[in-house]
Write a protein that holds these residues in place. Structure first.
Motif, PDB file in Angstrom:
ATOM      1  N   GLY A 297       7.812  11.526   6.007  1.00 27.22           N
ATOM      2  CA  GLY A 297       7.027  12.005   7.136  1.00 27.22           C
ATOM      3  C   GLY A 297       5.726  12.674   6.741  1.00 27.22           C
ATOM      4  O   GLY A 297       4.962  13.118   7.600  1.00 27.22           O
ATOM      5  N   GLU A 298       5.441  12.752   5.442  1.00 23.66           N
ATOM      6  CA  GLU A 298       4.220  13.395   4.971  1.00 23.66           C
ATOM      7  C   GLU A 298       3.041  12.429   5.069  1.00 23.66           C
ATOM      8  O   GLU A 298       3.173  11.224   4.862  1.00 23.66           O
ATOM      9  CB  GLU A 298       4.385  13.862   3.523  1.00 23.66           C
ATOM     10  CG  GLU A 298       5.424  14.956   3.350  1.00 23.66           C
ATOM     11  CD  GLU A 298       5.537  15.388   1.908  1.00 23.66           C
ATOM     12  OE1 GLU A 298       4.910  14.731   1.048  1.00 23.66           O
ATOM     13  OE2 GLU A 298       6.247  16.371   1.630  1.00 23.66           O
ATOM     14  N   GLN A 299       1.869  12.999   5.359  1.00 24.48           N
ATOM     15  CA  GLN A 299       0.651  12.189   5.387  1.00 24.48           C
ATOM     16  C   GLN A 299       0.107  12.012   3.976  1.00 24.48           C
ATOM     17  O   GLN A 299       0.099  12.955   3.179  1.00 24.48           O
ATOM     18  CB  GLN A 299      -0.405  12.851   6.274  1.00 24.48           C
ATOM     19  CG  GLN A 299      -0.102  12.746   7.761  1.00 24.48           C
ATOM     20  CD  GLN A 299      -1.253  13.249   8.595  1.00 24.48           C
ATOM     21  OE1 GLN A 299      -1.835  14.284   8.299  1.00 24.48           O
ATOM     22  NE2 GLN A 299      -1.586  12.512   9.636  1.00 24.48           N
ATOM     23  N   GLN A 300      -0.350  10.788   3.717  1.00 30.45           N
ATOM     24  CA  GLN A 300      -0.876  10.470   2.389  1.00 30.45           C
ATOM     25  C   GLN A 300      -2.188   9.706   2.537  1.00 30.45           C
ATOM     26  O   GLN A 300      -2.393   8.986   3.508  1.00 30.45           O
ATOM     27  CB  GLN A 300       0.126   9.623   1.597  1.00 30.45           C
ATOM     28  CG  GLN A 300       1.462  10.303   1.345  1.00 30.45           C
ATOM     29  CD  GLN A 300       2.415   9.408   0.577  1.00 30.45           C
ATOM     30  OE1 GLN A 300       2.231   8.184   0.532  1.00 30.45           O
ATOM     31  NE2 GLN A 300       3.409  10.005  -0.052  1.00 30.45           N
ATOM     32  N   ILE A 301      -3.053   9.890   1.549  1.00 29.90           N
ATOM     33  CA  ILE A 301      -4.291   9.104   1.515  1.00 29.90           C
ATOM     34  C   ILE A 301      -3.933   7.659   1.183  1.00 29.90           C
ATOM     35  O   ILE A 301      -4.357   6.720   1.843  1.00 29.90           O
ATOM     36  CB  ILE A 301      -5.261   9.666   0.472  1.00 29.90           C
ATOM     37  CG1 ILE A 301      -5.626  11.114   0.813  1.00 29.90           C
ATOM     38  CG2 ILE A 301      -6.533   8.818   0.409  1.00 29.90           C
ATOM     39  CD1 ILE A 301      -6.515  11.773  -0.231  1.00 29.90           C
TER      40      ILE A 301
END
Length: 270
Positions: free
Chosen positions: A96-100
């Motif tokens: 659920g984490e945002q990543q580049i």
């Protein structure tokens, strides 16, 4: 603008496709992707990772031997632009984490890391000896005069990391109209590659550029005047034009020249 400018930019775009973290999002001359406003804020015109390429300016300094030369290559500013904002991030479905991009979490420091990486990938792609489009790009460039880098960040209440790299190149000149292109030359290789492309837009571009060059076949003496930018009187005064027929309505076709001196007679067939 010139045909060489177009070739330089398009070859760079094609050379970068699939070679950076931007994938195939390599944009040709879409200058507004990161657009500065008058009040100092920045408008984000696109919400995905991207690289944009465009020619910005150029300069030609003709020497005393070519006072009216308009086809010299001179120097060209080729601009590479890349950016990432919070709205461009992807979410890891498992955590659920945002990543580049995969494996790099979204933090300000990693925004900059992304840009460092992508511009290194741009350089790698343009120098790759196995990249056919990069080989064509290098054929247009006589030398890289200067490289400048610019940074854009923290604008419009959006987390933004944007960067531009300006590559100032000295490039080959444009051909004369009706000139036979050297098959091993940069422009000839570029047009052949466009014509062999699966992309219809590239094939259409090739047709337009060839039409601008025109069909070859004019005699060498006819090319000499536009090559030097001479007036008709200057050209005739230098004896570079064949003599006019007696009725003044045409030119004499020269098939043989004879030069006689006290020592020897020389016959020359043009």
């Amino acid at each position: 603008m010139s045909l060489v400018w177009a070739g330089l930019r398009i070859a760079a775009v094609e050379a970068l496709k699939g070679r950076t973290e931007a994938g195939n999002e390599v944009l040709d001359s879409e200058i507004g992707a990161i657009e500065p406003r008058a009040d100092g804020t920045v408008d984000i015109g696109i919400e995905r990772r991207y690289v944009a390429v465009y020619t910005q300016a150029g300069d030609v300094e003709a020497d005393s031997l070519d006072p009216r030369a308009l086809l010299e290559g001179g120097t060209v500013e080729l601009l590479f632009e890349a950016g990432v904002t919070a709205t461009m991030l992807v979410r890891d479905e498992q955590t659920g984490e945002q990543q580049i991009f995969e494996g790099i979490p979204s933090t300000d420091a990693n925004f900059e890391l992304y840009l460092d990486l992508i511009f290194r990938q741009v350089t790698n792609a343009l120098l790759d000896p196995d990249n056919e489009w990069a080989e064509i790009w290098r054929s247009f460039v006589l030398r890289v005069v200067k490289v400048e880098r610019f940074r854009i960040a923290d604008a419009q209440n959006v987390r933004l990391a944007g960067r531009q790299m300006k590559v100032i190149c000295q490039v080959v000149g444009d051909p004369l109209q009706g000139q036979q292109l050297d098959s091993a030359g940069a422009l000839s290789m570029f047009l052949a590659r466009l014509e062999a492309s699966d992309d219809e837009q590239n094939r259409n571009r090739a047709a337009l550029l060839r039409a601008a060059i025109g069909a070859p076949g004019q005699p060498d003496w006819r090319s000499a005047q536009p090559a030097q930018g001479m007036t008709g009187n200057e050209f005739a005064a230098l004896g570079l034009q064949p003599p006019v027929t007696d009725d003044g309505n045409g030119l004499v076709e020269v098939t043989e020249l004879v030069a006689e001196t006290d020592l020897v007679t020389v016959e020359v067939t043009p």
